[in-house]
Design a protein around this motif. Structure first.
Motif, PDB file in Angstrom:
ATOM      1  N   MET A  30      51.338  38.071  38.308  1.00 59.36           N
ATOM      2  CA  MET A  30      52.570  38.758  38.674  1.00 59.36           C
ATOM      3  C   MET A  30      53.658  37.770  39.063  1.00 59.36           C
ATOM      4  O   MET A  30      54.834  37.944  38.718  1.00 59.36           O
ATOM      5  CB  MET A  30      52.307  39.738  39.825  1.00 59.36           C
ATOM      6  N   LEU A  69      55.371  38.467  29.908  1.00 60.26           N
ATOM      7  CA  LEU A  69      54.253  39.385  30.078  1.00 60.26           C
ATOM      8  C   LEU A  69      53.093  39.033  29.155  1.00 60.26           C
ATOM      9  O   LEU A  69      51.924  39.164  29.545  1.00 60.26           O
ATOM     10  CB  LEU A  69      54.699  40.831  29.829  1.00 60.26           C
ATOM     11  N   HIS A  83      46.109  43.179  34.395  1.00 65.24           N
ATOM     12  CA  HIS A  83      46.900  44.404  34.562  1.00 65.24           C
ATOM     13  C   HIS A  83      48.382  44.089  34.758  1.00 65.24           C
ATOM     14  O   HIS A  83      49.239  44.661  34.098  1.00 65.24           O
ATOM     15  CB  HIS A  83      46.389  45.204  35.764  1.00 65.24           C
ATOM     16  N   ASN A  85      50.494  45.062  36.747  1.00 67.30           N
ATOM     17  CA  ASN A  85      51.318  46.251  36.918  1.00 67.30           C
ATOM     18  C   ASN A  85      50.514  47.312  37.683  1.00 67.30           C
ATOM     19  O   ASN A  85      49.453  47.730  37.217  1.00 67.30           O
ATOM     20  CB  ASN A  85      51.711  46.810  35.534  1.00 67.30           C
ATOM     21  N   GLN A 110      49.439  42.382  43.477  1.00 70.95           N
ATOM     22  CA  GLN A 110      50.595  42.490  42.576  1.00 70.95           C
ATOM     23  C   GLN A 110      51.907  42.562  43.362  1.00 70.95           C
ATOM     24  O   GLN A 110      52.891  41.900  43.000  1.00 70.95           O
ATOM     25  CB  GLN A 110      50.429  43.732  41.694  1.00 70.95           C
ATOM     26  N   SER A 114      54.924  39.664  43.413  1.00 72.53           N
ATOM     27  CA  SER A 114      56.316  39.936  43.084  1.00 72.53           C
ATOM     28  C   SER A 114      57.253  39.466  44.198  1.00 72.53           C
ATOM     29  O   SER A 114      58.292  38.847  43.939  1.00 72.53           O
ATOM     30  CB  SER A 114      56.508  41.431  42.839  1.00 72.53           C
ATOM     31  N   THR A 152      56.811  54.036  30.573  1.00 69.75           N
ATOM     32  CA  THR A 152      55.510  53.604  31.082  1.00 69.75           C
ATOM     33  C   THR A 152      54.373  54.281  30.343  1.00 69.75           C
ATOM     34  O   THR A 152      53.295  53.694  30.175  1.00 69.75           O
ATOM     35  CB  THR A 152      55.400  53.873  32.598  1.00 69.75           C
ATOM     36  N   VAL A 183      56.938  46.371  26.109  1.00 74.54           N
ATOM     37  CA  VAL A 183      57.819  46.228  27.275  1.00 74.54           C
ATOM     38  C   VAL A 183      59.187  45.717  26.841  1.00 74.54           C
ATOM     39  O   VAL A 183      60.230  46.218  27.280  1.00 74.54           O
ATOM     40  CB  VAL A 183      57.190  45.281  28.324  1.00 74.54           C
ATOM     41  N   SER A 197      62.201  49.317  34.424  1.00 72.84           N
ATOM     42  CA  SER A 197      61.192  48.607  35.211  1.00 72.84           C
ATOM     43  C   SER A 197      59.795  48.795  34.628  1.00 72.84           C
ATOM     44  O   SER A 197      59.122  47.828  34.287  1.00 72.84           O
ATOM     45  CB  SER A 197      61.216  49.087  36.664  1.00 72.84           C
ATOM     46  N   ASN A 199      57.256  49.234  36.097  1.00 74.18           N
ATOM     47  CA  ASN A 199      56.320  48.456  36.907  1.00 74.18           C
ATOM     48  C   ASN A 199      56.764  48.497  38.367  1.00 74.18           C
ATOM     49  O   ASN A 199      57.737  47.832  38.731  1.00 74.18           O
ATOM     50  CB  ASN A 199      56.302  47.016  36.385  1.00 74.18           C
ATOM     51  N   VAL A 202      57.371  45.074  40.015  1.00 78.01           N
ATOM     52  CA  VAL A 202      58.565  44.365  39.546  1.00 78.01           C
ATOM     53  C   VAL A 202      59.800  44.866  40.286  1.00 78.01           C
ATOM     54  O   VAL A 202      60.734  44.099  40.541  1.00 78.01           O
ATOM     55  CB  VAL A 202      58.722  44.555  38.018  1.00 78.01           C
ATOM     56  N   PRO A 223      56.833  55.484  36.822  1.00 72.63           N
ATOM     57  CA  PRO A 223      55.731  54.758  36.185  1.00 72.63           C
ATOM     58  C   PRO A 223      54.354  55.356  36.453  1.00 72.63           C
ATOM     59  O   PRO A 223      53.505  55.376  35.562  1.00 72.63           O
ATOM     60  CB  PRO A 223      55.853  53.356  36.801  1.00 72.63           C
TER      61      PRO A 223
END
Length: 252
Positions: A30, A69, A83, A85, A110, A114, A152, A183, A197, A199, A202, A223
């Protein structure tokens, strides 16, 4: 229904060395993804004096997030499943591919990854703003909710088809590329409306560092809705009881 496959997990699972290594892999994946994606946006803003969104800016965001990504998923795949995400982790949980307790450890890692990436960006750029996700003029929260849900859905559906389906075969080799490309494509479709997003992590990092939480709930609820629908549809319609089997952690 796939819902019966949901597992809570062993209380000691989160402290197991394997689970801790997996969470660490999610943290670093991440961090890599957000640092590159958010950093490219900050760099473009510096070059254009923080002007309005332009077609070239949207293409830049799409490419940087797609490339980052692909790398982030690839480097984490052998340890955590890549993942990168919380929505993907949620979708994996609904399909019975990860336990609740391990999924929560992924979420924490995650989110921290971020936040760490955004703090590093702010420090490295001499205090430049890590802009939080926001809605464009004329876009309502409900509009954005639909955008985030649909985008998503496409992302998690792709993850299931290329990384979680036991029958994926050689398609699994291009899984990270397919995930990065969807994405990037979704950013081209929705980036001008709500930032695209897909995510929650994020969106979370920039919100923490900037202190801006306006409409932040959209970037969680949308999402999670899209991921949940994608997981249930793919697992029930295309995997089902006959072809579904336990998926190793390295294949998540």
């Amino acid at each position: 229904m796939a819902i019966y496959k949901i597992a809570i997990g062993n209380p000691g699972e989160a402290s197991h060395p394997e689970a801790m290594r997996a969470a660490a892999a999610e943290f670093f994946s991440m961090l890599i993804f957000v640092f590159a994606g958010q950093g490219s946006g900050m760099a473009f803003g510096k070059l254009t004096d923080n002007g309005p969104v332009t077609p070239s800016g949207l293409i830049t965001a799409s490419l940087s997030h797609a490339f980052a990504l692909i790398v982030a998923v690839s480097v984490g795949a052998n340890v955590s499943g890549g993942h990168v995400n919380p929505a993907v982790t949620f979708g994996a949980f609904l399909g019975g591919n990860i336990t609740l307790l391990r999924g929560l450890s992924y979420w924490i890692a995650q989110l921290l990854g971020s936040v760490a990436a955004c703090w590093l960006l702010k420090f490295a750029t001499g205090g430049l703003e890590t802009s939080a996700f926001s809605l464009s003029s004329g876009v309502s929260p409900m509009n954005a909710l639909v955008f985030e849900s649909v985008m998503t859905f496409g992302l998690v559906y792709t993850v299931y088809a290329t990384a979680m389906d036991p029958r994926r075969g050689n398609v699994g080799i291009i899984g990270p590329i397919a995930i990065g490309l969807i994405v990037g494509a979704n950013i081209l479709a929705g980036g001008a409306f709500d930032g695209a997003s897909m995510n929650p992590a994020v969106s979370f990092g920039p919100a923490v560092v900037s202190g801006s939480w306006t409409n932040h709930w959209v970037y969680w609820l949308g999402p999670l809705i899209g991921a949940g629908i994608a997981a249930l549809v793919y697992d029930n319609v295309f995997i089902g009881d006959n072809s579904h089997g336990p998926i190793p952690t390295t294949d998540l």
